[in-house]
Scaffold this motif. Structure first.
Motif, PDB file in Angstrom:
ATOM      1  N   SER A  80       0.834  -1.207   0.000  1.00 24.14           N
ATOM      2  CA  SER A  80       0.000   0.000   0.000  1.00 24.14           C
ATOM      3  C   SER A  80       0.863   1.248   0.000  1.00 24.14           C
ATOM      4  CB  SER A  80      -0.902   0.033   1.240  1.00 24.14           C
ATOM      5  OG  SER A  80      -2.019  -0.798   1.060  1.00 24.14           O
ATOM      6  N   ALA A  81       1.916   1.233   0.808  1.00 20.94           N
ATOM      7  CA  ALA A  81       2.791   2.412   0.887  1.00 20.94           C
ATOM      8  C   ALA A  81       3.464   2.667  -0.454  1.00 20.94           C
ATOM      9  CB  ALA A  81       3.826   2.231   1.987  1.00 20.94           C
ATOM     10  N   ILE A  82       3.932   1.600  -1.102  1.00 18.55           N
ATOM     11  CA  ILE A  82       4.602   1.764  -2.404  1.00 18.55           C
ATOM     12  C   ILE A  82       3.632   2.359  -3.426  1.00 18.55           C
ATOM     13  CG2 ILE A  82       5.545   0.506  -4.385  1.00 18.55           C
ATOM     14  CD1 ILE A  82       6.737  -1.498  -2.354  1.00 18.55           C
ATOM     15  N   VAL A  83       2.448   1.765  -3.521  1.00 22.29           N
ATOM     16  CA  VAL A  83       1.489   2.206  -4.533  1.00 22.29           C
ATOM     17  C   VAL A  83       1.036   3.637  -4.252  1.00 22.29           C
ATOM     18  CG1 VAL A  83      -0.790   1.793  -5.500  1.00 22.29           C
ATOM     19  CG2 VAL A  83       0.708  -0.122  -5.035  1.00 22.29           C
ATOM     20  N   ALA A  84       0.707   3.922  -2.994  1.00 18.23           N
ATOM     21  CA  ALA A  84       0.178   5.251  -2.668  1.00 18.23           C
ATOM     22  C   ALA A  84       1.248   6.317  -2.850  1.00 18.23           C
ATOM     23  CB  ALA A  84      -0.367   5.273  -1.236  1.00 18.23           C
ATOM     24  N   THR A  85       2.478   6.019  -2.440  1.00 20.15           N
ATOM     25  CA  THR A  85       3.553   6.997  -2.616  1.00 20.15           C
ATOM     26  C   THR A  85       3.830   7.219  -4.097  1.00 20.15           C
ATOM     27  OG1 THR A  85       4.526   6.140  -0.585  1.00 20.15           O
ATOM     28  CG2 THR A  85       5.888   7.609  -1.890  1.00 20.15           C
ATOM     29  N   GLY A  86       3.916   6.127  -4.838  1.00 18.07           N
ATOM     30  CA  GLY A  86       4.169   6.248  -6.266  1.00 18.07           C
ATOM     31  C   GLY A  86       3.105   7.073  -6.964  1.00 18.07           C
ATOM     32  N   ALA A  87       1.844   6.777  -6.660  1.00 21.32           N
ATOM     33  CA  ALA A  87       0.746   7.510  -7.300  1.00 21.32           C
ATOM     34  C   ALA A  87       0.806   8.985  -6.922  1.00 21.32           C
ATOM     35  CB  ALA A  87      -0.594   6.906  -6.890  1.00 21.32           C
ATOM     36  N   THR A  88       1.149   9.270  -5.654  1.00 21.85           N
ATOM     37  CA  THR A  88       1.206  10.662  -5.212  1.00 21.85           C
ATOM     38  C   THR A  88       2.301  11.423  -5.947  1.00 21.85           C
ATOM     39  OG1 THR A  88       0.497   9.923  -3.041  1.00 21.85           O
ATOM     40  CG2 THR A  88       1.413  12.136  -3.185  1.00 21.85           C
TER      41      THR A  88
ATOM     42  N   THR B  46      -6.486  -9.477  -7.070  1.00 22.12           N
ATOM     43  CA  THR B  46      -7.071 -10.556  -6.284  1.00 22.12           C
ATOM     44  C   THR B  46      -6.268 -11.859  -6.369  1.00 22.12           C
ATOM     45  OG1 THR B  46      -9.270  -9.630  -6.523  1.00 22.12           O
ATOM     46  CG2 THR B  46      -9.151 -11.938  -5.944  1.00 22.12           C
ATOM     47  N   ALA B  47      -5.800 -12.183  -7.574  1.00 23.01           N
ATOM     48  CA  ALA B  47      -5.145 -13.477  -7.761  1.00 23.01           C
ATOM     49  C   ALA B  47      -3.743 -13.526  -7.175  1.00 23.01           C
ATOM     50  CB  ALA B  47      -5.097 -13.808  -9.252  1.00 23.01           C
ATOM     51  N   LYS B  48      -3.138 -12.363  -6.926  1.00 24.47           N
ATOM     52  CA  LYS B  48      -1.738 -12.364  -6.484  1.00 24.47           C
ATOM     53  C   LYS B  48      -1.618 -11.913  -5.041  1.00 24.47           C
ATOM     54  CE  LYS B  48       0.595 -12.267 -10.780  1.00 24.47           C
ATOM     55  NZ  LYS B  48       1.730 -11.736 -11.541  1.00 24.47           N
ATOM     56  N   LYS B  49      -1.605 -12.860  -4.161  1.00 26.66           N
ATOM     57  CA  LYS B  49      -1.635 -12.535  -2.739  1.00 26.66           C
ATOM     58  C   LYS B  49      -0.427 -11.715  -2.294  1.00 26.66           C
ATOM     59  CE  LYS B  49      -2.806 -14.223   1.740  1.00 26.66           C
ATOM     60  NZ  LYS B  49      -3.093 -15.307   2.653  1.00 26.66           N
ATOM     61  N   ASP B  50       0.716 -11.953  -2.915  1.00 25.74           N
ATOM     62  CA  ASP B  50       1.923 -11.207  -2.551  1.00 25.74           C
ATOM     63  C   ASP B  50       1.755  -9.709  -2.736  1.00 25.74           C
ATOM     64  OD1 ASP B  50       3.279 -13.376  -1.876  1.00 25.74           O
ATOM     65  OD2 ASP B  50       4.687 -13.385  -3.563  1.00 25.74           O
ATOM     66  N   LEU B  51       0.890  -9.330  -3.688  1.00 24.36           N
ATOM     67  CA  LEU B  51       0.791  -7.921  -4.055  1.00 24.36           C
ATOM     68  C   LEU B  51      -0.392  -7.209  -3.400  1.00 24.36           C
ATOM     69  CD1 LEU B  51       1.578  -8.207  -7.882  1.00 24.36           C
ATOM     70  CD2 LEU B  51       3.138  -7.777  -5.995  1.00 24.36           C
ATOM     71  N   TRP B  52      -1.176  -7.909  -2.600  1.00 26.84           N
ATOM     72  CA  TRP B  52      -2.354  -7.293  -1.995  1.00 26.84           C
ATOM     73  C   TRP B  52      -2.009  -6.006  -1.243  1.00 26.84           C
ATOM     74  CZ3 TRP B  52      -5.393 -11.892   0.646  1.00 26.84           C
ATOM     75  CH2 TRP B  52      -5.939 -12.686  -0.366  1.00 26.84           C
ATOM     76  N   THR B  53      -2.904  -5.032  -1.355  1.00 28.99           N
ATOM     77  CA  THR B  53      -2.797  -3.851  -0.502  1.00 28.99           C
ATOM     78  C   THR B  53      -3.564  -4.132   0.790  1.00 28.99           C
ATOM     79  OG1 THR B  53      -4.770  -2.924  -1.508  1.00 28.99           O
ATOM     80  CG2 THR B  53      -2.666  -2.291  -2.479  1.00 28.99           C
ATOM     81  N   VAL B  54      -3.458  -3.223   1.768  1.00 33.06           N
ATOM     82  CA  VAL B  54      -4.099  -3.493   3.053  1.00 33.06           C
ATOM     83  C   VAL B  54      -5.606  -3.615   2.904  1.00 33.06           C
ATOM     84  CG1 VAL B  54      -4.137  -2.855   5.476  1.00 33.06           C
ATOM     85  CG2 VAL B  54      -2.353  -1.967   4.028  1.00 33.06           C
ATOM     86  N   SER B  55      -6.202  -2.701   2.117  1.00 29.45           N
ATOM     87  CA  SER B  55      -7.655  -2.749   1.920  1.00 29.45           C
ATOM     88  C   SER B  55      -8.080  -4.102   1.375  1.00 29.45           C
ATOM     89  CB  SER B  55      -8.103  -1.670   0.933  1.00 29.45           C
ATOM     90  OG  SER B  55      -8.012  -0.410   1.505  1.00 29.45           O
ATOM     91  N   LEU B  56      -7.351  -4.531   0.361  1.00 34.37           N
ATOM     92  CA  LEU B  56      -7.701  -5.785  -0.285  1.00 34.37           C
ATOM     93  C   LEU B  56      -7.483  -6.959   0.662  1.00 34.37           C
ATOM     94  CD1 LEU B  56      -8.621  -6.923  -2.965  1.00 34.37           C
ATOM     95  CD2 LEU B  56      -6.245  -7.170  -3.622  1.00 34.37           C
ATOM     96  N   GLY B  57      -6.349  -6.938   1.373  1.00 37.98           N
ATOM     97  CA  GLY B  57      -6.041  -8.017   2.301  1.00 37.98           C
ATOM     98  C   GLY B  57      -7.123  -8.155   3.353  1.00 37.98           C
ATOM     99  N   LEU B  58      -7.547  -7.014   3.864  1.00 33.06           N
ATOM    100  CA  LEU B  58      -8.582  -7.014   4.902  1.00 33.06           C
ATOM    101  C   LEU B  58      -9.866  -7.634   4.378  1.00 33.06           C
ATOM    102  CD1 LEU B  58      -8.500  -5.886   7.735  1.00 33.06           C
ATOM    103  CD2 LEU B  58      -9.564  -3.815   6.885  1.00 33.06           C
TER     104      LEU B  58
ATOM    105  N   ILE C 194      -6.399   9.041  -1.247  1.00 33.83           N
ATOM    106  CA  ILE C 194      -7.231   8.379  -2.256  1.00 33.83           C
ATOM    107  C   ILE C 194      -6.617   7.039  -2.619  1.00 33.83           C
ATOM    108  CG2 ILE C 194      -8.047   8.495  -4.644  1.00 33.83           C
ATOM    109  CD1 ILE C 194      -8.266  11.506  -4.324  1.00 33.83           C
ATOM    110  N   ALA C 195      -5.295   7.050  -2.866  1.00 30.85           N
ATOM    111  CA  ALA C 195      -4.630   5.822  -3.305  1.00 30.85           C
ATOM    112  C   ALA C 195      -4.583   4.793  -2.169  1.00 30.85           C
ATOM    113  CB  ALA C 195      -3.227   6.145  -3.810  1.00 30.85           C
ATOM    114  N   TRP C 196      -4.319   5.259  -0.963  1.00 26.32           N
ATOM    115  CA  TRP C 196      -4.230   4.320   0.172  1.00 26.32           C
ATOM    116  C   TRP C 196      -5.594   3.691   0.474  1.00 26.32           C
ATOM    117  CZ3 TRP C 196      -0.179   2.707   3.415  1.00 26.32           C
ATOM    118  CH2 TRP C 196      -0.573   2.037   4.572  1.00 26.32           C
ATOM    119  N   ASN C 197      -6.652   4.470   0.339  1.00 29.36           N
ATOM    120  CA  ASN C 197      -7.990   3.989   0.690  1.00 29.36           C
ATOM    121  C   ASN C 197      -8.660   3.180  -0.412  1.00 29.36           C
ATOM    122  OD1 ASN C 197      -7.595   5.480   2.977  1.00 29.36           O
ATOM    123  ND2 ASN C 197      -9.195   6.977   2.589  1.00 29.36           N
ATOM    124  N   GLU C 198      -8.086   3.204  -1.609  1.00 26.20           N
ATOM    125  CA  GLU C 198      -8.795   2.668  -2.776  1.00 26.20           C
ATOM    126  C   GLU C 198      -9.022   1.164  -2.641  1.00 26.20           C
ATOM    127  OE1 GLU C 198     -10.297   1.631  -6.476  1.00 26.20           O
ATOM    128  OE2 GLU C 198      -8.519   0.718  -5.601  1.00 26.20           O
TER     129      GLU C 198
END
Lengths: 313, 288
Positions: B84-92, B229-241, B216-220
């Protein structure tokens, strides 16, 4: 944009310099806005157009991967979409959901802004606390609600059965009329802070002298609200309604997370998702999405017509 | 008592009742989330009414388990948080790099197509996620960006850019153009004016806009669900939860701990930027 008016006095000597400057400005402007424009076209505009193309194709995953854009054209998706038994009921649910949550969040947000209008110690902290539901991630918010409302171990049902004399726990998110009401309440809870922010900003911009004059003239507080404050808030209400109607009409995550679309809460966006992921029918999902966009566009047109007429009065 | 007095009295009492109710409504779920994240699931099932749990029964085992990697019997949230941190920071970062020059150009420069570009952003602001989600998802799969964090990062730009341009533009409009003119006369070029003058002057709004993009990116959730969904290694926190909550074997109190981990970074950031954020979002609201 009053730029091109060259003063007639300017001599021939200053002319070429101006146009050079204009040309540089034009070049700089294009260069600075090009990257974002290209990206927006690539990841928003093209996808939208592609949705339209896909909606006319018999497209499933494998077809798209193999043939890209070149599938035969057909109207079947639209015919299927419009005649599917679930479609119109999902539109009906969406409309009820959208109108109720938009109105609810605006009303609650307005009340909140009025209550917090006058300064008092601790107001800043209360304002900040009130924005929490809007700021918090939707998954966490939805998840806490499902735990709070759970029939077995949820605190609401514990209070209800123990102190309020409920005969049995209520399955808030699992049974038909209560599920829709619950997701509406959830959405109002989540978005009243958004309306609150807008009203709070607009209220601080109001001229208080008019209100004091009205009170001196003998207006009651309710009259002051009705005849002085409310009319000045109409532009904000219109703006908020527009924003919230558009956003809620296509809302996916809140309902998906709370009910998964069960118990008569299948709104249109959840239906599109189900078609896409559940049955892998890209064409049907696209046609459904396009029909939604058209309904939304018609609704917006009617809305702007209506507000324009109201303003003309 | 006259109706005037009655109304004044009712309003002065009612106001505090309303404030109290709204604060409880806004804060209670988060309080409950925190409390439940420290409770053993057996204790919750035995007594659902413990709003103030006994200090003796409080446990941090939930957090240990939710954060620990799977091979240690945990649920791998450390990894999800990193994703989540990687994706949200990158998007920002990408959003700001794209939005700052564009907002500057739209408020300052007269160039061919400026009107059209402005209109484009307004239109895009109105386009719903679910409609662009289908083709982005399909298209990214086709070009091989589908189930990847870079792909998700790029997709998030579609969500952050319109609102960020809106916030930056309305603030930049309030900075006097004469400053630019003076610098131009002194020989600065556009790039220098923007980076040395406009950006420093806009700093508070830049920070809050960046934080909003991050939020926005962190909460998405929807894009993450479609892409990963298919790649558990890449799940973000929202998705994992969400995906872990579907499994019956995960105790709810552990998921509350996960919810706290998802919420805390965002609330912390928001606390820093609250005032600017409100100003940025509601800019122009009073004008109608």
């Amino acid at each position: 944009m009053t730029t091109t008016a060259t003063p007639p006095k300017a001599g021939a000597a200053s002319r070429p310099r101006r146009s050079v400057r204009q040309r540089i400005e034009n070049r700089d402007g294009l260069m600075m806005s090009a990257p974002i424009t290209i990206i927006v076209v690539a990841i928003i505009i093209i996808p939208i157009l592609w949705t339209v193309v896909l909606s006319f194709q018999e497209a499933r995953y494998s077809d798209v991967a193999r043939n890209g854009l070149f599938n035969p054209f057909t109207f079947d998706n639209y015919i299927d979409t419009l005649t599917a038994p679930g479609f119109w009921s999902s539109i009906m649910t969406t409309v009820i959901y959208t109108v109720a949550t938009t109105a609810g969040s605006i009303i609650v947000g307005f009340i909140a802004a009025l209550a917090l209008r006058d300064a008092f110690p601790g107001r800043g902290a209360i304002r900040a606390a009130m924005l929490l539901p809007y700021v918090a991630p939707v998954v966490a918010a939805a998840y806490v609600w499902t735990v709070i409302l759970d029939p077995q171990y949820g605190v609401i049902n514990a209070v209800g059965t123990r102190f309020l004399g409920w005969d049995e726990p209520i399955n808030f998110l699992g049974s038909a009329p209560s599920a829709l009401i619950t997701v509406i309440v959830f959405e109002i809870w989540r978005y009243f802070p958004f309306a609150f922010m807008f009203f709070a900003a607009a209220l601080t911009g109001l001229n208080r002298e008019i209100e004091e004059a009205a009170l001196v003239d003998g207006a009651s507080p309710l009259q002051k609200f009705w005849y002085v404050i409310l009319p000045q808030m109409l532009p904000v209400i219109a703006l908020l309604s527009l924003l919230r109607l558009v956003m809620t009409f296509n809302k996916f995550d809140d309902i998906y997370l709370l009910t998964g679309g069960a118990a008569d809460t299948q709104v249109a966006a959840v239906r599109v998702y189900d078609q896409l992921v559940g049955s892998g029918n890209i064409g049907a999902a696209s046609a459904n999405a396009v029909v939604l966009a058209i309904i939304l566009a018609i609704g917006l047109l009617a809305y702007t017509r209506f507000t324009a007429r109201q303003e003309a009065k | 008592m006259s109706s005037y007095q009655l109304q004044t009295r009712a309003i002065s009492v009612g106001k505090w009742v309303v404030i109290a109710l709204l604060v409880i409504a806004a804060v209670f779920p988060f309080y409950y989330m925190i409390v439940m994240s420290f409770v053993r699931i057996e204790d919750l099932l035995r007594n659902p009414l413990q709003l103030f749990p006994d200090l003796a029964t409080i446990t941090t085992e939930t957090y240990r388990r939710v954060l620990a990697p799977e091979d240690e019997g945990g649920f791998g949230f450390s990894r999800f948080m990193r994703n989540s941190a990687i994706v949200a920071t990158g998007a920002t970062v990408l959003t700001m790099l794209l939005a700052i020059p564009a907002s500057y150009a739209m408020t300052r420069l007269r160039f061919a197509g400026r009107r059209q570009v402005s209109a484009l952003f307004l239109a895009v602001y109105m386009f719903p996620t679910i409609i662009i989600a289908v083709p982005i998802f399909v298209g990214f799969q086709v070009i091989g960006l589908g189930s990847s964090l870079p792909g998700l990062t790029i997709a998030y730009i579609a969500l952050t850019v319109p609102v960020c341009v809106h916030m930056l533009r309305s603030y930049m409009q309030s900075i006097p153009e004469a400053i630019d003119e003076a610098a131009y006369m002194d020989g600065a070029n556009r790039w220098q004016i923007m980076t040395r003058i406009t950006v420093p002057l806009t700093m508070p709004t830049l920070m809050s806009t960046a934080l909003f993009a991050f939020m926005i990116a962190w909460n998405e959730f929807l894009f993450a669900l479609l892409f990963l969904t298919a790649k558990k290694d890449l799940w973000t926190v929202s998705l994992g939860l969400n995906l872990l909550s579907d499994g019956q074997e995960v105790p709810k109190t552990i998921l509350m701990a996960g919810s706290v981990l998802l919420t805390v970074p965002i609330v912390a950031l928001y606390a820093i930027a609250e005032r600017y954020l409100t100003e940025g979002l509601t800019a122009g609201a009073s004008k109608g």
